[in-house]
Design a protein around this motif. Structure first.
Motif, mmCIF file in Angstrom:
data_model
loop_
_atom_site.group_PDB
_atom_site.id
_atom_site.type_symbol
_atom_site.label_atom_id
_atom_site.label_comp_id
_atom_site.label_asym_id
_atom_site.label_seq_id
_atom_site.Cartn_x
_atom_site.Cartn_y
_atom_site.Cartn_z
ATOM 1 N N LEU A 48 10.189 7.801 20.660
ATOM 2 C CA LEU A 48 11.226 6.964 20.059
ATOM 3 C C LEU A 48 11.035 5.521 20.504
ATOM 4 C CD1 LEU A 48 14.269 9.315 20.663
ATOM 5 C CD2 LEU A 48 13.342 8.682 18.423
ATOM 6 N N PRO A 49 11.376 4.572 19.644
ATOM 7 C CA PRO A 49 11.244 3.163 20.031
ATOM 8 C C PRO A 49 12.302 2.753 21.037
ATOM 9 C CG PRO A 49 12.277 3.322 17.876
ATOM 10 C CD PRO A 49 11.864 4.717 18.258
ATOM 11 N N GLU A 50 11.943 1.739 21.825
ATOM 12 C CA GLU A 50 12.935 1.173 22.737
ATOM 13 C C GLU A 50 13.915 0.288 21.985
ATOM 14 O OE1 GLU A 50 11.170 -0.667 26.114
ATOM 15 O OE2 GLU A 50 10.084 1.138 26.717
ATOM 16 N N TYR A 51 13.407 -0.354 20.930
ATOM 17 C CA TYR A 51 14.260 -1.143 20.034
ATOM 18 C C TYR A 51 13.971 -0.706 18.606
ATOM 19 C CZ TYR A 51 14.847 -4.333 24.003
ATOM 20 O OH TYR A 51 15.124 -4.870 25.240
ATOM 21 N N LEU A 52 15.012 -0.509 17.838
ATOM 22 C CA LEU A 52 14.886 -0.163 16.420
ATOM 23 C C LEU A 52 15.607 -1.225 15.603
ATOM 24 C CD1 LEU A 52 14.186 1.879 14.117
ATOM 25 C CD2 LEU A 52 16.469 2.860 14.498
ATOM 26 N N PHE A 53 14.855 -1.945 14.791
ATOM 27 C CA PHE A 53 15.426 -2.941 13.887
ATOM 28 C C PHE A 53 15.490 -2.341 12.489
ATOM 29 C CE2 PHE A 53 13.536 -5.276 17.354
ATOM 30 C CZ PHE A 53 14.417 -6.314 17.604
ATOM 31 N N PHE A 54 16.632 -2.499 11.846
ATOM 32 C CA PHE A 54 16.773 -1.937 10.499
ATOM 33 C C PHE A 54 17.593 -2.881 9.627
ATOM 34 C CE2 PHE A 54 20.406 -0.492 12.916
ATOM 35 C CZ PHE A 54 21.478 -0.562 12.032
ATOM 36 N N ALA A 55 17.313 -2.833 8.331
ATOM 37 C CA ALA A 55 18.055 -3.656 7.373
ATOM 38 C C ALA A 55 19.366 -2.975 7.024
ATOM 39 C CB ALA A 55 17.217 -3.870 6.119
ATOM 40 N N ARG A 56 20.361 -3.792 6.773
ATOM 41 C CA ARG A 56 21.683 -3.251 6.467
ATOM 42 C C ARG A 56 21.638 -2.317 5.262
ATOM 43 N NH1 ARG A 56 25.954 -7.817 5.867
ATOM 44 N NH2 ARG A 56 25.393 -7.946 8.077
ATOM 45 N N ASP A 57 20.852 -2.659 4.264
ATOM 46 C CA ASP A 57 20.800 -1.847 3.046
ATOM 47 C C ASP A 57 20.204 -0.464 3.286
ATOM 48 O OD1 ASP A 57 21.865 -3.985 1.714
ATOM 49 O OD2 ASP A 57 19.974 -4.641 0.790
ATOM 50 N N VAL A 98 12.461 -0.511 8.350
ATOM 51 C CA VAL A 98 12.670 -0.364 9.791
ATOM 52 C C VAL A 98 11.434 -0.852 10.540
ATOM 53 C CG1 VAL A 98 14.348 1.523 9.718
ATOM 54 C CG2 VAL A 98 11.913 2.041 9.664
ATOM 55 N N VAL A 99 11.661 -1.406 11.716
ATOM 56 C CA VAL A 99 10.592 -1.811 12.631
ATOM 57 C C VAL A 99 10.974 -1.302 14.012
ATOM 58 C CG1 VAL A 99 9.411 -3.738 13.752
ATOM 59 C CG2 VAL A 99 9.937 -3.868 11.308
ATOM 60 N N GLY A 100 10.037 -0.668 14.686
ATOM 61 C CA GLY A 100 10.299 -0.146 16.024
ATOM 62 C C GLY A 100 9.426 -0.817 17.065
ATOM 63 N N VAL A 101 9.962 -0.964 18.261
ATOM 64 C CA VAL A 101 9.212 -1.474 19.403
ATOM 65 C C VAL A 101 9.032 -0.311 20.379
ATOM 66 C CG1 VAL A 101 9.150 -3.125 21.293
ATOM 67 C CG2 VAL A 101 10.177 -3.780 19.114
ATOM 68 N N PHE A 102 7.787 0.115 20.553
ATOM 69 C CA PHE A 102 7.479 1.291 21.359
ATOM 70 C C PHE A 102 6.772 0.902 22.651
ATOM 71 C CE2 PHE A 102 7.898 2.961 17.129
ATOM 72 C CZ PHE A 102 8.363 4.267 17.271
ATOM 73 N N ALA A 103 6.943 1.719 23.663
ATOM 74 C CA ALA A 103 6.159 1.571 24.881
ATOM 75 C C ALA A 103 4.758 2.105 24.620
ATOM 76 C CB ALA A 103 6.805 2.338 26.030
ATOM 77 N N GLU A 104 3.741 1.342 25.055
ATOM 78 C CA GLU A 104 2.372 1.830 24.913
ATOM 79 C C GLU A 104 2.206 3.105 25.736
ATOM 80 O OE1 GLU A 104 -0.607 -1.034 25.800
ATOM 81 O OE2 GLU A 104 -0.132 -2.296 24.071
ATOM 82 N N PHE A 105 1.363 3.998 25.251
ATOM 83 C CA PHE A 105 1.110 5.237 25.972
ATOM 84 C C PHE A 105 -0.394 5.412 26.141
ATOM 85 C CE2 PHE A 105 2.301 5.832 21.539
ATOM 86 C CZ PHE A 105 1.171 6.416 20.977
ATOM 87 N N ALA A 106 -0.791 5.848 27.286
ATOM 88 C CA ALA A 106 -2.211 5.997 27.599
ATOM 89 C C ALA A 106 -2.505 7.450 27.971
ATOM 90 C CB ALA A 106 -2.605 5.077 28.741
ATOM 91 N N THR A 107 -3.670 7.911 27.543
ATOM 92 C CA THR A 107 -4.141 9.239 27.896
ATOM 93 C C THR A 107 -5.490 9.078 28.580
ATOM 94 O OG1 THR A 107 -3.042 10.198 25.957
ATOM 95 C CG2 THR A 107 -4.728 11.524 27.008
ATOM 96 N N SER A 108 -5.716 9.813 29.638
ATOM 97 C CA SER A 108 -6.990 9.722 30.347
ATOM 98 C C SER A 108 -7.871 10.911 29.987
ATOM 99 C CB SER A 108 -6.760 9.695 31.857
ATOM 100 O OG SER A 108 -6.224 10.924 32.311
ATOM 101 N N LEU A 109 -9.165 10.759 30.197
ATOM 102 C CA LEU A 109 -10.087 11.860 29.933
ATOM 103 C C LEU A 109 -9.705 13.098 30.727
ATOM 104 C CD1 LEU A 109 -13.488 9.915 30.003
ATOM 105 C CD2 LEU A 109 -12.476 11.037 27.999
#
Length: 269
Positions: A48-57, A98-109
């Protein structure tokens, strides 16, 4: 309850707009994703995004309502804004709802389970965000275990790459590693390294693949270095019947992936 932001000068709007640049993404550990389909894919995959921007419509749409509710329940913030600000955030004249701001996620080998999938995709010095996004979509389609980016590749969290992935960024694990890190990890367990190359006569359809198969695609312009090709267990070529000498990197990866899939799991009759 969602708050409302309609001013371009708002500090949060300026901060989020800056995430279009790699330097700011790295500093913040955040990235942008836009569009109801992509954000719904993320939500269904548990992100889930940390910030969710959405239009009123769009607030009345059931999927937008579900996103707002889940974001707020998870401790994030839902923000109602206007289309012009959404356009500024996404960089598109016709912004998504809608526009979301997500935390980057990393996976290691080390966290990958090579036995979890028959196919793994490996891209070396991939430069085009559209190719990266398309390869992620291919990985999702064939059930690949993940995408391993080797060397200096395009940022998978750039707006363009996220957009091109159509949500597959959230469903296909991504690892970024150097060749000197990847090769020892690969050789520490089972895994057939198959390289796509113009310097071989081996037709990809006549080859035999053994799971787990790691499909290595080289740089779009230069292909893979000779020393990388020498480490492959198998080099294969997709025959070209026209004047072009090769396929687009993402297209070639998709063609190869489905051939490997056909051998690993025959189609039902």
């Amino acid at each position: 309850m969602p708050r409302e932001i309609t001013a371009y000068s708002n500090p949060l709007i300026k901060r989020v707009r800056a995430l279009r640049e790699k330097r700011h993404r790295r500093e913040e550990g955040l990235f942008l994703a836009e569009g109801l389909r992509i954000l719904t894919e993320a939500r269904e995959s548990g992100r889930l995004p940390e910030y969710l921007f959405f239009a009123r419509d769009s607030a009345g749409h059931p999927l937008v309502r579900a996103l707002i509710a889940d974001v707020e329940t998870a401790g994030g913030e839902a923000i109602e804004t206007v289309p012009d600000i959404l356009s500024k955030l996404s960089g598109k004249d016709n912004p998504q709802a809608v526009v979301g701001v997500f935390a980057e996620f990393a996976t290691s080998l080390e966290t990958l389970d090579r036995h979890s999938a028959a196919i793994w995709l490996v891209a070396e010095r991939l430069r085009d965000p559209g190719n990266l996004g398309t390869i992620l979509r291919t990985g999702d389609a064939v059930g690949a275990g993940g995408l391993i980016l080797v060397g200096e590749c395009v940022d998978p969290f750039s707006v363009e790459a996220v957009r091109a992935s159509m949500g597959a960024l959230f469903t296909v694990p991504i690892v970024q590693a150097g060749w000197a890190e990847f090769l020892p990890w690969l050789r520490a367990g089972p895994g057939q390294l198959v390289g796509l190359s113009l310097d071989t006569d081996q037709d990809y359809r006549a080859a035999t693949y053994h799971a787990p198969t790691f499909l290595l695609t080289g740089n779009e312009a230069q292909g893979m270095p000779a020393e990388y090709a020498a480490e492959c267990d198998l080099l294969v070529k997709i025959p070209m019947l026209g004047k072009a000498d090769s396929l687009n990197a993402a297209v070639a990866t998709a063609v190869m992936a489905y051939e490997v899939l056909a051998q690993a799991k025959p189609s039902p009759r």
